[in-house]
Scaffold this motif. Sequence first.
Motif, PDB file in Angstrom:
ATOM      1  N   ILE A 103       6.324   0.991  -8.573  1.00  0.00           N
ATOM      2  CA  ILE A 103       5.979   0.520  -7.229  1.00  0.00           C
ATOM      3  C   ILE A 103       4.818  -0.453  -7.359  1.00  0.00           C
ATOM      4  O   ILE A 103       3.961  -0.291  -8.224  1.00  0.00           O
ATOM      5  N   SER A 104       4.777  -1.456  -6.479  1.00  0.00           N
ATOM      6  CA  SER A 104       3.657  -2.395  -6.495  1.00  0.00           C
ATOM      7  C   SER A 104       3.327  -2.836  -5.081  1.00  0.00           C
ATOM      8  O   SER A 104       4.211  -2.925  -4.217  1.00  0.00           O
ATOM      9  N   ALA A 105       2.052  -3.095  -4.851  1.00  0.00           N
ATOM     10  CA  ALA A 105       1.648  -3.749  -3.612  1.00  0.00           C
ATOM     11  C   ALA A 105       2.156  -5.181  -3.643  1.00  0.00           C
ATOM     12  O   ALA A 105       2.190  -5.824  -4.691  1.00  0.00           O
ATOM     13  N   GLY A 106       2.573  -5.688  -2.495  1.00  0.00           N
ATOM     14  CA  GLY A 106       2.982  -7.078  -2.408  1.00  0.00           C
ATOM     15  C   GLY A 106       1.765  -7.974  -2.245  1.00  0.00           C
ATOM     16  O   GLY A 106       0.813  -7.605  -1.566  1.00  0.00           O
ATOM     17  N   TRP A 107       1.781  -9.128  -2.865  1.00  0.00           N
ATOM     18  CA  TRP A 107       0.637 -10.052  -2.764  1.00  0.00           C
ATOM     19  C   TRP A 107       0.962 -11.245  -1.863  1.00  0.00           C
ATOM     20  O   TRP A 107       0.106 -12.090  -1.633  1.00  0.00           O
ATOM     21  N   THR A 108       2.172 -11.303  -1.333  1.00  0.00           N
ATOM     22  CA  THR A 108       2.550 -12.338  -0.394  1.00  0.00           C
ATOM     23  C   THR A 108       3.758 -11.843   0.372  1.00  0.00           C
ATOM     24  O   THR A 108       4.325 -10.794   0.049  1.00  0.00           O
ATOM     25  N   SER A 109       4.155 -12.567   1.399  1.00  0.00           N
ATOM     26  CA  SER A 109       5.301 -12.158   2.199  1.00  0.00           C
ATOM     27  C   SER A 109       6.593 -12.573   1.499  1.00  0.00           C
ATOM     28  O   SER A 109       6.572 -13.216   0.442  1.00  0.00           O
ATOM     29  N   ALA A 110       7.715 -12.200   2.100  1.00  0.00           N
ATOM     30  CA  ALA A 110       9.011 -12.573   1.529  1.00  0.00           C
ATOM     31  C   ALA A 110       9.175 -14.079   1.655  1.00  0.00           C
ATOM     32  O   ALA A 110       9.286 -14.611   2.755  1.00  0.00           O
ATOM     33  N   GLY A 111       9.188 -14.753   0.533  1.00  0.00           N
ATOM     34  CA  GLY A 111       9.265 -16.209   0.540  1.00  0.00           C
ATOM     35  C   GLY A 111       9.444 -16.743  -0.854  1.00  0.00           C
ATOM     36  O   GLY A 111       9.986 -16.070  -1.750  1.00  0.00           O
ATOM     37  N   GLU A 112       8.946 -17.930  -1.084  1.00  0.00           N
ATOM     38  CA  GLU A 112       9.186 -18.638  -2.344  1.00  0.00           C
ATOM     39  C   GLU A 112       8.635 -17.900  -3.561  1.00  0.00           C
ATOM     40  O   GLU A 112       9.283 -17.836  -4.608  1.00  0.00           O
ATOM     41  N   LYS A 113       7.432 -17.321  -3.452  1.00  0.00           N
ATOM     42  CA  LYS A 113       6.778 -16.748  -4.620  1.00  0.00           C
ATOM     43  C   LYS A 113       7.432 -15.451  -5.096  1.00  0.00           C
ATOM     44  O   LYS A 113       7.382 -15.127  -6.293  1.00  0.00           O
ATOM     45  N   LEU A 114       8.029 -14.705  -4.183  1.00  0.00           N
ATOM     46  CA  LEU A 114       8.683 -13.458  -4.577  1.00  0.00           C
ATOM     47  C   LEU A 114      10.182 -13.638  -4.825  1.00  0.00           C
ATOM     48  O   LEU A 114      10.825 -12.754  -5.392  1.00  0.00           O
ATOM     49  N   ALA A 115      10.724 -14.778  -4.411  1.00  0.00           N
ATOM     50  CA  ALA A 115      12.163 -15.001  -4.528  1.00  0.00           C
ATOM     51  C   ALA A 115      12.704 -14.838  -5.953  1.00  0.00           C
ATOM     52  O   ALA A 115      13.749 -14.206  -6.144  1.00  0.00           O
ATOM     53  N   PRO A 116      12.036 -15.388  -7.003  1.00  0.00           N
ATOM     54  CA  PRO A 116      12.582 -15.219  -8.356  1.00  0.00           C
ATOM     55  C   PRO A 116      12.732 -13.756  -8.760  1.00  0.00           C
ATOM     56  O   PRO A 116      13.717 -13.381  -9.410  1.00  0.00           O
ATOM     57  N   TYR A 117      11.768 -12.917  -8.376  1.00  0.00           N
ATOM     58  CA  TYR A 117      11.846 -11.496  -8.709  1.00  0.00           C
ATOM     59  C   TYR A 117      12.962 -10.808  -7.925  1.00  0.00           C
ATOM     60  O   TYR A 117      13.643  -9.921  -8.445  1.00  0.00           O
ATOM     61  N   ALA A 118      13.138 -11.225  -6.671  1.00  0.00           N
ATOM     62  CA  ALA A 118      14.216 -10.656  -5.869  1.00  0.00           C
ATOM     63  C   ALA A 118      15.572 -11.045  -6.453  1.00  0.00           C
ATOM     64  O   ALA A 118      16.492 -10.216  -6.527  1.00  0.00           O
ATOM     65  N   LEU A 119      15.703 -12.295  -6.878  1.00  0.00           N
ATOM     66  CA  LEU A 119      16.964 -12.764  -7.465  1.00  0.00           C
ATOM     67  C   LEU A 119      17.290 -12.030  -8.761  1.00  0.00           C
ATOM     68  O   LEU A 119      18.463 -11.786  -9.070  1.00  0.00           O
ATOM     69  N   GLU A 120      16.259 -11.668  -9.519  1.00  0.00           N
ATOM     70  CA  GLU A 120      16.465 -10.974 -10.797  1.00  0.00           C
ATOM     71  C   GLU A 120      16.606  -9.463 -10.630  1.00  0.00           C
ATOM     72  O   GLU A 120      16.821  -8.753 -11.610  1.00  0.00           O
ATOM     73  N   GLY A 121      16.474  -8.991  -9.401  1.00  0.00           N
ATOM     74  CA  GLY A 121      16.587  -7.557  -9.165  1.00  0.00           C
ATOM     75  C   GLY A 121      15.327  -6.781  -9.485  1.00  0.00           C
ATOM     76  O   GLY A 121      15.335  -5.539  -9.483  1.00  0.00           O
ATOM     77  N   LYS A 122      14.256  -7.488  -9.763  1.00  0.00           N
ATOM     78  CA  LYS A 122      12.999  -6.806 -10.085  1.00  0.00           C
ATOM     79  C   LYS A 122      12.283  -6.316  -8.829  1.00  0.00           C
ATOM     80  O   LYS A 122      11.356  -5.499  -8.917  1.00  0.00           O
ATOM     81  N   ILE A 123      12.680  -6.828  -7.673  1.00  0.00           N
ATOM     82  CA  ILE A 123      12.238  -6.275  -6.396  1.00  0.00           C
ATOM     83  C   ILE A 123      13.484  -5.780  -5.683  1.00  0.00           C
ATOM     84  O   ILE A 123      14.441  -6.530  -5.483  1.00  0.00           O
ATOM     85  N   LEU A 124      13.483  -4.520  -5.318  1.00  0.00           N
ATOM     86  CA  LEU A 124      14.664  -3.885  -4.746  1.00  0.00           C
ATOM     87  C   LEU A 124      14.887  -4.330  -3.303  1.00  0.00           C
ATOM     88  O   LEU A 124      13.949  -4.385  -2.503  1.00  0.00           O
ATOM     89  N   ASN A 125      16.125  -4.640  -2.981  1.00  0.00           N
ATOM     90  CA  ASN A 125      16.511  -4.921  -1.599  1.00  0.00           C
ATOM     91  C   ASN A 125      16.594  -3.583  -0.862  1.00  0.00           C
ATOM     92  O   ASN A 125      17.565  -2.844  -0.986  1.00  0.00           O
ATOM     93  N   LEU A 126      15.579  -3.277  -0.092  1.00  0.00           N
ATOM     94  CA  LEU A 126      15.491  -1.966   0.551  1.00  0.00           C
ATOM     95  C   LEU A 126      16.509  -1.791   1.667  1.00  0.00           C
ATOM     96  O   LEU A 126      16.771  -0.659   2.089  1.00  0.00           O
ATOM     97  N   SER A 127      17.087  -2.883   2.130  1.00  0.00           N
ATOM     98  CA  SER A 127      18.115  -2.773   3.163  1.00  0.00           C
ATOM     99  C   SER A 127      19.397  -2.157   2.621  1.00  0.00           C
ATOM    100  O   SER A 127      20.288  -1.806   3.401  1.00  0.00           O
TER     101      SER A 127
END
Length: 442
Positions: A103-127
Motif C-alpha cells: 500500500i502507498s500514499a498517493g502523491w498526486t491525483s489520478a492523471g499523467e504522473k500516475l498513469a504509467p503505473y496504472a497501465l502497468e498494473g502497479k496501481i490497482l483499479n479499485l473499481s
Amino acid sequence: MARMSTNPRRKKVAAIAAIGLSLTLALTACAGGSDAADADAAEAPKTTLTFWHYFTDRADLLQELATQYEDETGVEIKLELVPGDALPQKFQAAAQADQLPDISAGWTSAGEKLAPYALEGKILNLSTVDGAAEWFEEFAPSAIQGVTYTDDNQWDVDPGAYLVPLDTNNMQILYNKDLFEQAGITDLPTDLDEFIEVSQKLRDADIQPFVSGFSSWPLGSLASMYVDNVVPADVRTAAYDGSGRYDTPEWIEFLTVFEKLAEGGVFADGILGYDMPAAETLFASGQVGMIFDGSWALGVFNETSPDFKNYGVFMPPSVGDETLYIPGGVGSTIFVVGTSPNADASVAFLKWLTATDQQKKYAEASFNIPANRQVAEELELDENIAAFAAGADKLTPASPVAMQGAVVTTMTAGLQLIIAGSDTPAAVAARMQLAQETDLAQ
C-alpha cells in the motif's frame, strides 16, 4: 518339535493384547498428527502489509489505527514514513527493482504522473474489486473525481477509481476572533466592499488585516477563485481555447479586484514576501486578523500552536455576478499496489480504514475533513472542521479546458506587481494575451 498351544484362555489373552497394541498405535499416530498440525499452524506466516506514507502529522494516529486493525484481524500493518517529496522517486526505484510495498500514499491525483503505473498494473483499479460500487458510494463525489480515470482519458488507462480518498480539503478565510473583537467587528464580510471595510477597521486598531503565502502558490489559488467569480464562463472558455482574448474588459475587471484590495489596505505589509508557513506563523501568533488558507491549517495550528484556539472560518467574499467557487477537492489518498501478493488483504484494510468509525476517529485526531460523506455530514466535533466540510458543496467544478501554463505564470507575476502598486490591470491583461499567443511567460 514344539507344539502350538491350544489353550482357549491363552488365545483370548493374546487377542486382547493384540487389540490393545493396535489401539495404542492408533492413538499414538493421532496424537502425533495433532502435534504436527499444531506446529504447522504455529509456523504459518502472519499476513503483514507494508504501507508507505508521508503523513508526518498523522503518523501516531495511523499507527494507533494499524494496531487496532491487527488486534481485530490479526493482519499486521507495517508503516514506513517517507518524506513527501521523496515518495515518487522511492516508488519509481522500487517499481524497477520489483520491491514495492503493498500500500502507498498517493502523491498526486489520478492523471499523467500516475498513469504509467496504472497501465502497468502497479496501481490497482479499485473499481474492479468486489463491492466497489457500494464502497465508493460512501465518499463525497468531489473526492471520487480526483482519484478516477474517466472514460476515454488521454493516457488510455482503463476507467475507474485507482486511489482511495482519505480526506478532502478546500480553501477559505480564517479569522482571529479576539482581534475582530478588539477592532469592534461584529459581522463577517460577504462582499468586496464589506471585506475592505473590515480590513480598514483592523488597521485602525493597529492590526495587520490579511495574509497568505503570496510569494508562492496561494496567490494563484485565490486568483483562480475570482476568475470564476468575475469572468463569465463563455469568456473564460474562449480565452482558454484561443478563440477569445485576455485583454478584454472582463479580464481587466478580474485583475482590478486585486488593485482594489491593495488600495483598500487589505493586504498585510510585506505580504509578497511570505510563503504559507510564514503566513500561518503570523496568523497563529496573533499578528494578523485573517488568512486565506486550506482546511489542513487546522491540523497545522493544533500541532504548532496548540494554545491558539479562538479563531473561525468564513467563505471568501463574493465580487462578481458569477457563482463563487472555492479551490479544493480530494486531499490525502492511498492506493493498493496491483502486483502485490496481498492485494486482497490490502483492499480489506482500506475499506476498514475509510469506514465510518475509523473516519470519525481520523477527523477528531487529525483535524482533517473526512472523505466519508456520512461522517462529514454528521460531524459535531469542531465548528471549524464543520465549516470547511460545508465548503465541499462549493468547490470549483471540473472544466474540459484550462488556462495555459504560460498565461498562469504571467498572471501570477502580474498580480504581484499590481499588489505592489507598480503595474496596472490593463497592462497585465495585455501581457497575458501575449503569453497566450506566444506560449511564453511574459
